[in-house]
Design an enzyme around this catalytic site. Structure first.
Site, PDB file in Angstrom:
ATOM      1  N   ASP A 339       4.441   6.128   4.403  1.00  0.00           N
ATOM      2  CA  ASP A 339       3.389   5.265   4.928  1.00  0.00           C
ATOM      3  C   ASP A 339       2.369   4.920   3.844  1.00  0.00           C
ATOM      4  O   ASP A 339       2.098   5.718   2.947  1.00  0.00           O
ATOM      5  CB  ASP A 339       2.671   5.979   6.080  1.00  0.00           C
ATOM      6  CG  ASP A 339       1.539   5.151   6.651  1.00  0.00           C
ATOM      7  OD1 ASP A 339       1.823   4.145   7.311  1.00  0.00           O
ATOM      8  OD2 ASP A 339       0.366   5.508   6.415  1.00  0.00           O
ATOM      9  N   GLU A 394       6.634   1.596   2.884  1.00  0.00           N
ATOM     10  CA  GLU A 394       5.816   0.617   3.595  1.00  0.00           C
ATOM     11  C   GLU A 394       4.884  -0.033   2.575  1.00  0.00           C
ATOM     12  O   GLU A 394       3.808   0.475   2.283  1.00  0.00           O
ATOM     13  CB  GLU A 394       4.999   1.293   4.706  1.00  0.00           C
ATOM     14  CG  GLU A 394       4.282   0.279   5.577  1.00  0.00           C
ATOM     15  CD  GLU A 394       3.001   0.808   6.212  1.00  0.00           C
ATOM     16  OE1 GLU A 394       2.675   0.354   7.318  1.00  0.00           O
ATOM     17  OE2 GLU A 394       2.323   1.645   5.589  1.00  0.00           O
TER      18      GLU A 394
END
Length: 681
Positions: A339, A394
């Protein structure tokens, strides 16, 4: 400074794929040199595997002979002690020994009968004596089990030494290409008004995922986070699988059962930042504002209100890389989705940065070398020590070579998320009439990705399910989802349009936009409403913090048709492997007709987005001559279609080129319908 003498083993392969990168050869070599130096430092510290197995040494552990041992890194502490139920919460009776370099060690012999001084689920605290002689309670950063205190929202470290540890029965599946990922949150994976469990997910959700044709699961919010509503992105205990869903053994059984079904399990990892919590987080563990984090402004994320790691510290690398190894080894996860990679790459954290695609943006002073090197190390370790593992980034910035191997000078990820795509679909549905859709622009966004770098496509993100936004289904059908999703009620124009476009959007994204596909839990059947975790602002309600799988089991509701379509897409890929094939060749994108035609893996896709016009004898180009048959038709009754297309019709190519293809054929393509053809002769 010139880095011409730095040897990057396969850098020429990188330049062959992207010639623009040759202009930045010096910077790529500089980064690789920094990576190599850190790697050498790790090797001198005992080797990569031993370095990453540090979780077996740090934290608290009970040896076979009953001895309790512990180790911590607390460079700013004046003293360190252990207290808990085992010593009646005495602050100073069990001191750690300062062994230098900020490291502290503890050894507590067993009781006279040979049993350890601590027992299963005993609560403990590390007591830090600060430089100004205050004694403050902290959780060990390496705590492997934390539980919420019954009298406060604080999570406390509990010793986890169950009498019977879970033993894995099934080996990891080896699926690294053609990923069809089911992104899931364990806590919301039930229609019930409560936090769902690992056991519920294993028993009730895994069979659904398997039936739908997914070959991978991406689990969110596993690393412990004291605030449930943060969606798992404000981690407080990195080594503790969240106890709100059950025990570590129950999570292991979930993963083992997924492996039995042939499904790989990926972990959503948050190493881009950490929660600011002090009492149950990593923040100020040693009594200072630094330690694991940068001090000052560089150590805080202004938008996320969280702490930022100091990736230059060898002990921070030890902590984070051990964290990855721990989940790969102890829990048998098959890889990670990292993330917030964009925030890590740049000193600005991507805030207010539009990223025009100019390569100078990716190789200038704004790039945070220390963070980038950590990601290179993390990918190198994951792939070297756990071959076949998958890593996904991401990143919204489009960093070149993000998904190329480290020995080419890349960052080492296998895939990047196609983050522009869900934003595009939501923007279109919010701002444009159907007749104003720009087919060329849609196709460009879907097909615009770096050659040779794997991409995971998705039509809508989990963020778009959160309160304040809407899922695709809700944008398309909104209030009528409450009144007109029953097959006993008339099929209204809004529901008809919504279901049709939901199918077309997901098909074109699934088949054109990447080398993998991702769906967020519930979106496969057009889950109604939004996602909102219990919090003070909604009176701690669970009404929106659940997934209503019961809707697809009700044969009187139309959700079943979207669920059927989702399964059909995955089955189509399983049979024809288009996600593993070269990118689609788009031969036709007609603005007035709103028709797109493209080929991939030997399949011919024809999609008509037009709301009113159907086209008989529509000519479509195709490269390979022969007889074609429909293998997927969105207009079938089982997908809530209107049955306007004969499923048994055969299309024969004609030997004259069309749309830059060597052959062509004529098809009937009704309005808001998608047809997929396969050559049968």
């Amino acid at each position: 400074m010139s880095y011409a003498d730095v040897k990057v083993p396969k850098i020429e392969a990188l330049f062959e794929r992207d010639g623009y990168l040759r202009s930045y050869e010096n910077e790529i070599k500089r980064r690789y040199k920094c990576f190599s130096e850190k790697r050498t430092q790790i090797e001198k510290a005992g080797g990569l595997r031993r370095f990453c197995e540090s979780y077996k040494e740090y934290g608290l552990h009970v040896r076979k002979d009953g001895t309790l041992v512990g180790a911590e890194w607390a460079p700013g502490a004046k003293g360190l002690y252990l207290r808990g139920e085992f010593n009646d919460w005495n602050n100073t009776s069990h001191p750690y020994k300062n062994v230098g370099f900020g490291k502290w060690e503890l050894r507590v012999p067993p009781k006279a009968d040979g049993s350890p001084v601590v027992k299963h689920l005993d609560k403990v605290k590390v007591v830090v004596q600060t430089q100004d002689n205050n004694f403050v309670d902290r959780n060990s950063p390496w705590a492997q089990y934390v539980l919420e205190d019954s009298s406060s929202p604080v999570y406390n470290h509990h010793i986890y030494i169950p009498e019977k540890k879970y033993q894995f029965k099934h080996s990891k599946p080896r699926k690294s290409t053609g990923l069809r990922i089911y992104e899931a949150h364990v806590g919301i994976a039930s229609p019930e008004y409560k936090v769902a469990t690992y056991e519920n997910f294993r028993i009730n959700v895994l069979p659904h995922i398997k039936k739908q044709g997914y070959n991978a699961i991406q689990l969110m919010a596993i690393m412990e986070h004291a605030y449930y509503a943060c969606f798992g992105y404000q981690v407080t205990s990195f080594f503790a699988a969240s106890s709100r869903y059950g025990t570590p053994c129950e999570l292991k059984e979930l993963i083992d059962t997924a492996h039995e079904l042939g499904i790989v399990v990926l972990l959503d990892v948050v190493h881009s930042h950490a929660c600011k919590n002090v009492l149950d987080g990593l923040n100020q563990f040693d009594g200072t504002n630094s330690g694991f984090f940068h001090d000052g402004g560089r150590g805080e994320h202004s938008l996320w209100d969280s702490r930022l790691f100091d990736y230059n510290q060898i002990e921070v690398l030890r902590f984070l890389m051990s964290n990855l190894y721990y989940y790969l080894d102890e829990f048998q996860f098959d890889g990670f989705r990292f993330d917030g990679v964009t925030s890590m790459f740049y000193h600005t954290h991507g805030i207010g940065h539009g990223f025009s695609g100019d390569y100078n943006e990716y190789f200038g002073m704004n790039v945070d070398t220390e963070s980038l090197i950590y990601l290179m190390l993390a990918n190198a370790m994951t792939h070297e020590l756990f071959p076949g593992s998958v890593t996904i980034a991401e990143d919204v910035s489009g960093m070149p070579a993000l998904c190329r191997p480290v020995d080419e000078g890349g960052t080492g990820f296998d895939y990047r998320l196609a983050m522009a795509i869900p934003d595009m679909w939501i923007k279109i549905l919010k701002e444009q009439k159907d007749e104003d859709w720009n087919i060329g622009s849609i196709v460009h966004t879907l097909s615009n990705r770096r050659w040779g770098e794997g991409t995971i496509a998705y039509a809508e993100s989990h963020d778009q399910a959160l309160v304040g936004d809407k899922t695709l289904a809700f944008w398309l059908m909104d209030a009528e989802m409450y009144t007109n999703m029953s097959i006993l009620s008339p099929l209204t124009p809004i529901i008809d349009r919504g279901i049709a476009l939901h199918k077309l959007i997901r098909l074109i994204t699934h088949s054109m936009a990447g080398e993998g596909w991702l769906n967020f839990i519930g979106n496969e059947f057009g889950h109604p409403e939004w996602l909102d975790f219990p919090r003070a602002g909604n009176n701690n309600s669970f009404h929106h913090a659940r997934r209503q799988f019961n809707l697809i089991d009700d044969n009187l509701l139309r959700y079943q048709f979207l669920n059927n379509w989702d399964r059909a897409l995955n089955e189509l890929d399983e049979k024809y492997k288009y996600l593993e094939a070269n990118p689609a060749y788009v031969s036709w994108k007609h603005e007035e007709d709103k028709v797109v035609a493209y080929e991939r893996a030997g399949l011919l896709f024809v999609i008509n987005f037009h709301g009113q016009k159907s086209f008989p004898d529509y000519r479509v180009g195709v490269d390979v001559a022969g007889k074609y048959k429909i293998v997927l038709n969105s207009d079938e009754a089982k997908f809530q279609g209107h049955c306007r297309v004969d499923p048994n019709v055969e299309a024969f190519t004609e030997p004259h080129g069309y749309a830059n293809r060597r052959n062509s054929l004529l098809v009937y393509v009704p309005s808001r319908t998608a047809l997929v053809f396969a050559k049968i002769d």
